[in-house]
Enzyme design. Structure first.
Site, PDB file in Angstrom:
ATOM      1  N   LYS A 186       0.919  -1.065   0.048  1.00 57.03           N
ATOM      2  CA  LYS A 186      -0.076   0.016  -0.059  1.00 57.03           C
ATOM      3  C   LYS A 186       0.849   1.281   0.109  1.00 57.03           C
ATOM      4  CE  LYS A 186      -3.713   1.922   2.949  1.00 57.03           C
ATOM      5  NZ  LYS A 186      -4.724   1.346   4.021  1.00 57.03           N
ATOM      6  N   SER A 229      -9.430   1.304   3.179  1.00 62.17           N
ATOM      7  CA  SER A 229      -8.372   2.294   2.399  1.00 62.17           C
ATOM      8  C   SER A 229      -7.571   1.552   1.587  1.00 62.17           C
ATOM      9  CB  SER A 229      -7.793   3.423   3.279  1.00 62.17           C
ATOM     10  OG  SER A 229      -7.132   2.610   4.306  1.00 62.17           O
ATOM     11  N   SER A 230      -7.117   0.393   1.705  1.00 64.33           N
ATOM     12  CA  SER A 230      -6.401  -0.488   0.789  1.00 64.33           C
ATOM     13  C   SER A 230      -7.055  -0.977  -0.279  1.00 64.33           C
ATOM     14  CB  SER A 230      -5.977  -1.769   1.868  1.00 64.33           C
ATOM     15  OG  SER A 230      -5.415  -1.277   3.170  1.00 64.33           O
ATOM     16  N   ILE A 255      -7.580   0.500   9.875  1.00 64.42           N
ATOM     17  CA  ILE A 255      -7.662   1.291  11.218  1.00 64.42           C
ATOM     18  C   ILE A 255      -9.368   1.458  11.426  1.00 64.42           C
ATOM     19  CG2 ILE A 255      -8.050   3.763  10.106  1.00 64.42           C
ATOM     20  CD1 ILE A 255      -6.912   4.875  12.728  1.00 64.42           C
ATOM     21  N   GLY A 256     -10.368   0.511  10.169  1.00 59.91           N
ATOM     22  CA  GLY A 256     -11.467   0.856  10.730  1.00 59.91           C
ATOM     23  C   GLY A 256     -12.227  -0.231   9.751  1.00 59.91           C
ATOM     24  N   GLY A 257     -11.484  -1.166   8.963  1.00 58.78           N
ATOM     25  CA  GLY A 257     -11.881  -1.970   8.061  1.00 58.78           C
ATOM     26  C   GLY A 257     -11.182  -1.949   6.808  1.00 58.78           C
ATOM     27  N   SER A 258     -10.020  -0.965   6.672  1.00 59.68           N
ATOM     28  CA  SER A 258      -9.301  -0.685   5.659  1.00 59.68           C
ATOM     29  C   SER A 258      -8.603  -1.895   4.970  1.00 59.68           C
ATOM     30  CB  SER A 258      -8.380   0.234   5.988  1.00 59.68           C
ATOM     31  OG  SER A 258      -8.995   1.442   6.482  1.00 59.68           O
TER      32      SER A 258
END
Length: 587
Positions: free
Chosen positions: A151, A226-227, A247-250
């Site tokens: 990433k 985000s990934s 950090i939140g499901g990324s």
């Protein structure tokens, strides 16, 4: 008398001159401000253009290298190489029946083709060609000869970690992240960096520098984030293994959207040195790097490779806990907690159907599945997660975005964050009679007001973790089967529906390992059932949620598997069990 008249006349002239001078000064000031704004705008555009040009040049150089290799090695069977699983690939590389060069150029060629379709890569790591020439010195590595994608925010020496924001451009990393160092030591070859959303805290995948990444299963949908660059590249077949951050499901959300597997380890299990966040210092909701791949065995092999003495030596803050292969390979029956919604977010019919099918398969295989009710999710989302991540009222995040264009995928969030606190409090008062979910979110986004409030908030997080573990133990469960966000969203909805992250972000708050596994695809009946879904609140967000996931027939459906902290191998073992049962059912 004449003298007095002259004086008055002089004052009038001086007043007129003063007005003219003041007007001129204002005009010059305004002109200077306009010129400064234009100059800053031009500087930003120049930075973006340089980054895009560098990417284009790197892509072209990589294409030339691939073409040169393919012309001189016409017997290279790329199709056969790309069809191998990671375990099969590493076995053949170790045995010598495959050479690292054929594997590397096959994946480089495929990655370049996938990128043209999906816009998933931000950089080609040209040093990978040099690393390939000396790869023979790492023949004993568990990932010997394996090309791997990383990433954008994973540091690689001499390359930017942009996080999708302008101020991070032209700030190349001074050294490799610990994870990259360990991967190289294990014989892996990082060969490309992948796209992410502007400022990371979003589960779409678009930024003003590199644009929108699209879904490999349907280019009219987002890859998630985000990934998301990793999800798209691996889902499209251009990488066999990738490193994301969560950090939140990324990691889990793009895995769900793109039909691959993704694993968020316990924070601290892997080194985060050189994994660049949008801002540092936030300790309530923990981020973790983790692997993404086409199957669970690949995730496990990556974890096994990373959890080695070299990592423990480079980063002494990482507990020296090697991968427990015995736990991963165990066949002991599990006691599994299960729920279909968390009381805050109602998943679409396709995701619930996927859960129910997996539940039935697990029970048929001899596992025990029992009901589980997540604790106080609404309070956790607002008072612990939002107030923790945005304890400063989102001031740091807004500061990071200053001076650059705002991506459309992030705009709805930034509009909300930018409301002054006094106005947020007025809106809380006015909206409370009409809305259940909006006022608590606005209140949480005001942040915390003092150090004492910060400590109180941290204590509340600790209490929530303790209460959840006690609740887990009371239910006497080993692992948890629960919903994932999905199926893949239409564009520009992720930033409007941050509330849905209750399904994933809760496990960052709790610091529980969690992973996503694809189990099915959306059916025509799922689409029909979606039209009649009422939801839990019947508010605007639930209406938007239905719009976001509509038109998803044929897209992947995933479930989420969770375990207690530091039981990463057990979580992966559970993911593998789900994967195998689904595979056997299809066969």
């Amino acid at each position: 008398m004449e003298t007095l008249k002259d004086l008055v006349r002089g004052v009038k002239v001086d007043s007129q001159a003063a007005v003219l001078l003041t007007s001129a000064a204002c005009g010059v000031g305004a002109l200077l401000m306009v010129m400064r704004t234009v100059s800053e705008h031009q500087t930003v555009n120049d930075k973006i253009q340089r980054a895009r040009s560098r990417r284009t040049e790197n892509l072209q150089r990589a294409e030339q290298e691939v073409l040169r290799y393919k012309q001189s090695h016409p017997s290279c069977d790329s199709g056969a190489i790309l069809s191998l699983s990671l375990s099969e690939l590493t076995k053949q590389l170790r045995e010598g029946s495959l050479c690292p060069e054929d594997v590397f150029y096959s994946y480089m060629q495929k990655a370049l083709a996938v990128h043209k379709e999906l816009n998933c890569c931000t950089e080609i790591l040209l040093e990978s060609f040099d690393q390939l020439r000396t790869i023979g010195s790492n023949k004993d590595g568990l990932l010997y000869g394996v090309p791997i994608s990383i990433k954008d925010n994973v540091s690689y020496k001499n390359y930017d970690c942009t996080c999708g924001i302008i101020m991070n451009l032209s700030q190349p990393a001074k050294k490799d992240s610990v994870i990259v160092e360990v991967l190289k030591k294990q014989g892996a070859i990082p060969f490309t960096k992948t796209n992410l959303p502007q400022a990371l805290l979003n589960y779409d995948c678009s930024n003003p520098i590199f644009g929108q990444t699209v879904n490999p299963c349907n280019p009219q949908k987002t890859s998630g984030g985000s990934s998301g660059g990793e999800g798209a590249l691996i889902g499209g077949g251009g990488s066999i293994l990738g490193i994301g951050s969560d950090i939140g499901g990324s990691i889990r959300i793009p895995a769900s959207f793109c039909g691959i597997c993704g694993f968020k380890p316990t924070a601290g299990r892997l080194s985060s040195q050189g994994i660049v966040p949008i801002y540092r210092g936030q300790k309530c909701v923990l981020s973790s790097p983790g692997p993404m791949a086409r199957d669970v065995d690949s995730l496990a092999l990556c974890m096994q490779a990373l959890l080695c003495d070299h990592m423990f030596s480079l980063d002494p803050t990482v507990p020296p806990l090697p991968f427990n292969l015995q736990t991963y390979q165990s066949s002991k029956p599990l006691r599994i907690g299960y729920f279909e919604h968390d009381g805050y977010t109602q998943p679409p019919p396709s995701m619930v159907r996927g859960l129910r099918e997996v539940k039935a398969l697990l029970e048929q295989a001899g596992h025990t599945v029992v009901p589980y009710e997540p604790l106080r999710v609404s309070q956790a989302v607002n008072e612990l997660i939002l107030k923790g991540v945005f304890a400063d009222g989102a001031a740091t995040m807004l500061q990071k975005l200053k001076g650059g264009p705002l991506d459309p995928c992030l705009k709805p969030q930034i509009v909300l964050y930018s409301i002054p606190n006094w106005l947020k409090r007025i809106l809380v008062f006015l909206l409370t009679p009409f809305s259940t979910r909006v006022p608590p979110i606005l209140s949480a986004l005001c942040g915390v007001s003092s150090p004492a409030e910060v400590w109180k908030q941290h204590a509340a997080v600790e209490d929530y973790i303790s209460d959840t573990i006690a609740h887990w133990r009371k239910r006497n469960i080993d692992v948890l089967l629960c919903p994932m966000i999905g199926p893949a969203f239409n564009f520009l909805y992720c930033g409007k529906l941050t509330c849905l992250s209750s399904l994933t972000m809760i496990y960052n708050l709790l610091n529980f390992p969690a992973g996503a596994v694809p189990v099915s695809t959306v059916t025509a009946q799922d689409e029909e059932d979606l039209k009649h879904l009422k939801g839990l609140y019947q508010d605007t967000w639930e209406k938007m949620h239905k719009e976001a996931v509509s038109g998803a027939e044929g897209l992947p459906v995933a479930v989420q598997c969770v375990a207690l902290p530091w039981q990463d191998e057990l979580c992966l073992r559970f993911m593998k069990e789900v994967e195998q049962l689904v595979k056997h059912k299809k066969n």
